[in-house]
Write an enzyme that holds these catalytic residues in place. Structure first.
Site, short mmCIF file in Angstrom:
data_model
loop_
_atom_site.label_atom_id
_atom_site.label_comp_id
_atom_site.label_asym_id
_atom_site.label_seq_id
_atom_site.Cartn_x
_atom_site.Cartn_y
_atom_site.Cartn_z
N SER A 89 0.76 -1.13 -0.01
CA SER A 89 -0.01 -0.12 0.18
C SER A 89 1.03 1.79 -0.04
CB SER A 89 -1.47 0.27 1.41
OG SER A 89 -2.39 0.88 0.66
N ASP A 159 -12.98 -18.43 -15.64
CA ASP A 159 -12.13 -18.42 -15.68
C ASP A 159 -11.50 -20.32 -15.93
OD1 ASP A 159 -12.79 -20.07 -12.85
OD2 ASP A 159 -10.70 -19.36 -12.10
N ASP A 163 -14.85 -21.25 -8.44
CA ASP A 163 -14.36 -21.84 -6.91
C ASP A 163 -14.81 -20.47 -5.58
OD1 ASP A 163 -12.84 -20.04 -7.74
OD2 ASP A 163 -11.21 -22.01 -8.37
N VAL A 165 -14.32 -17.91 -6.26
CA VAL A 165 -13.16 -16.87 -6.46
C VAL A 165 -13.01 -16.02 -7.56
CG1 VAL A 165 -10.61 -16.46 -6.62
CG2 VAL A 165 -11.78 -17.53 -4.80
N ASP A 338 -8.61 -5.39 -5.52
CA ASP A 338 -8.51 -4.94 -4.65
C ASP A 338 -9.76 -3.47 -4.77
OD1 ASP A 338 -7.47 -2.23 -3.12
OD2 ASP A 338 -4.76 -3.54 -3.03
N HIS A 384 -7.18 -5.71 -0.31
CA HIS A 384 -6.44 -4.47 -0.73
C HIS A 384 -4.83 -4.95 0.48
CE1 HIS A 384 -4.06 -1.08 -0.26
NE2 HIS A 384 -4.12 -0.58 0.45
#
Length: 467
Positions: A89, A159, A163, A165, A338, A384
């Site tokens: 960050s 993708d 799953d 995600v 993020d 993040h």
């Protein structure tokens, strides 16, 4: 011998574990006696410029320089002391501030989600609230949460594997039609606590959040799409980028006014304080209002901040050839979802370095040249600087420091990056993207031109380059 420098004590145990002398500085970020915002102004309209440069880059140079000398003297060693940097960050931005300025200060760096492009980055936190104001719609927080959940559900399998995600937010951006979820129902129970959100100024009264029960509106869908499209000025020219689909809409969170029964704007302090204190030079912690603030106002603030802090906080110098020629290596990671620093921000910097340092090389040749010293990895589902609570199986890489040491000291360059997530055990090196085949049994990192194109942006609202 090895020494580790970082922003924040969280990296110190990692350095000690690998047998290094480890040290950190807050760099003005506020973990010691005072934070930078407390000393930034000598008085209203009068900047303490020394504090700016300490925050910008000087503090970390001093830490690393003194740390290496301390290590040599304390342990009475004459051989080379390897020096590494690790932070995320704001600490990631400060890491790049060192690599861009001091060629041989660090042998290697692991940098996460750097807050580059300060002029744009901080003001960008206000984009959501100004968009709500412009569209005249302030969505209940539950409606935004539902949009995030439905976005994840649609984009998860893109993708090749379901799953939990979003590993391909680029495909999500290309294929998901937010209008398709208009009319979907949402429900959130009433909260028992305050509706106050840390780091935000509430505009209006209110103390508790009521039960929320409704359907996704066309206004909310328009808001989400407008945000994903990024900030544009009144002429339709691109000013900045937003977070990837699947990231939460934290900057767009509204507050409930129990007196009026309405949802109202909430000004995030990440953007409001930057404008009020660091651009307008007033000793206040936030903007009091967004009245009369437009997309063009945000652009003007971004340009002003970029110019004012170009030599201290912008931190986007794309020519790092001195660092590369000194043998330095850098592993750069960024969570793909993020919600604070856009993942596309890191990709823009990587591509700026590639284009500036290797302008006459082909795409493949310049990418191979970048691989010699600079490798970027996106973390599918990553938030993040850590694991995403909405997509926990995405994980986060935990051994990047060990990986950079292996690369620097033993020449073992990472083709993929180890990850803690079960959905993405290995992270693909940019510009390759993850793809599952054979019903989710086989994993590969592939190049996809349309996906790569979706990360590229023309910042035509500016007359000067924005790296």
């Amino acid at each position: 011998m090895t020494s580790i420098s970082s922003q924040g004590a969280v990296s110190n145990p990692t350095g000690v574990i690998v047998g290094a002398v480890s040290g950190y500085t807050d760099g003005g970020f506020g973990t010691f006696d005072s934070s930078w915002d407390e000393v930034f102004l000598l008085a209203n309209d009068t900047i303490n410029w020394q504090s700016v440069y300490m925050m910008g880059y000087q503090a970390h140079w001093e830490l690393a320089t003194l740390g290496k000398e301390f290590t040599k003297n304390f342990f009475n060693v004459s051989e080379k002391v390897y020096s590494y940097y690790q932070a995320c960050s704001e600490g990631g931005r400060e890491g790049w501030s060192q690599l861009q300025r001091f060629a041989d200060l660090f042998d290697g760096a692991t940098i996460g989600a750097p807050a580059l492009r300060y002029g744009q980055q901080q003001v960008n936190h206000l984009t959501a609230a100004v968009t709500e104001q412009t569209l005249g719609y302030y969505p209940p927080t539950c409606e935004l949460e539902k949009i995030v959940n439905l976005t994840i559900a649609f984009c998860d399998p893109l993708d090749g594997k379901t799953d939990g995600v979003v590993s391909r937010s680029d495909l999500c951006k290309l294929q998901f039609d937010v209008n398709s979820i208009i009319g979907e129902t949402y429900y959130c129970a009433a909260s028992s606590g305050s509706s106050f959100t840390p780091g935000k100024r509430q505009v209006g009264g209110g103390s508790t959040t009521p039960e929320q029960n409704g359907t996704i509106t066309a206004q909310a869908a328009e808001l989400a799409q407008t945000l994903w499209d990024g900030l544009h000025d009144s002429n339709g020219k691109r000013t900045y980028i937003y977070y990837q689909p699947g990231a939460d809409f934290g900057d767009a969170d509204t507050t409930y006014n129990s007196e009026t029964g309405e949802w109202e704007a909430s000004i995030t302090g990440l953007g409001g304080q930057w404008v009020a204190q660091f651009l307008q030079l007033k000793q206040v912690d936030n903007l009091s209002t967004l009245d009369n603030v437009t997309y063009d106002t945000l652009k003007e603030w971004m340009i002003y901040g970029m110019q004012k802090y170009g030599d201290s906080l912008q931190t986007t110098a794309p020519d790092v050839s001195a660092f590369a020629n000194a043998g330095g290596k850098v592993i750069h990671v960024h969570g793909e979802q993020d919600p604070s620093i856009p993942a596309a921000s890191s990709i823009r910097y990587y591509e700026s370095v590639r284009n500036v340092m290797f302008p006459n090389a082909t795409f493949n040749a310049s990418t191979e040249s970048m691989d010699d010293f600079y490798r970027l990895f996106l973390v599918p589902g990553g938030a993040h600087c850590g694991v995403n609570t909405d997509q926990p199986d995405g994980g986060w890489p935990a051994t990047t420091l060990q990986t950079i040491i292996e690369w620097v000291e033993n020449g073992v360059a990472p083709t993929t990056l180890n990850n803690t997530g079960t959905a993405a055990p290995s992270l693909c090196k940019w510009p390759l993207r993850p793809l599952w085949s054979n019903n989710g049994m086989s994993f590969d990192c592939v190049y996809d031109q349309a996906s790569w194109d979706s990360w590229m942006y023309d910042f035509d609202a500016y007359t000067t380059p924005v790296y």
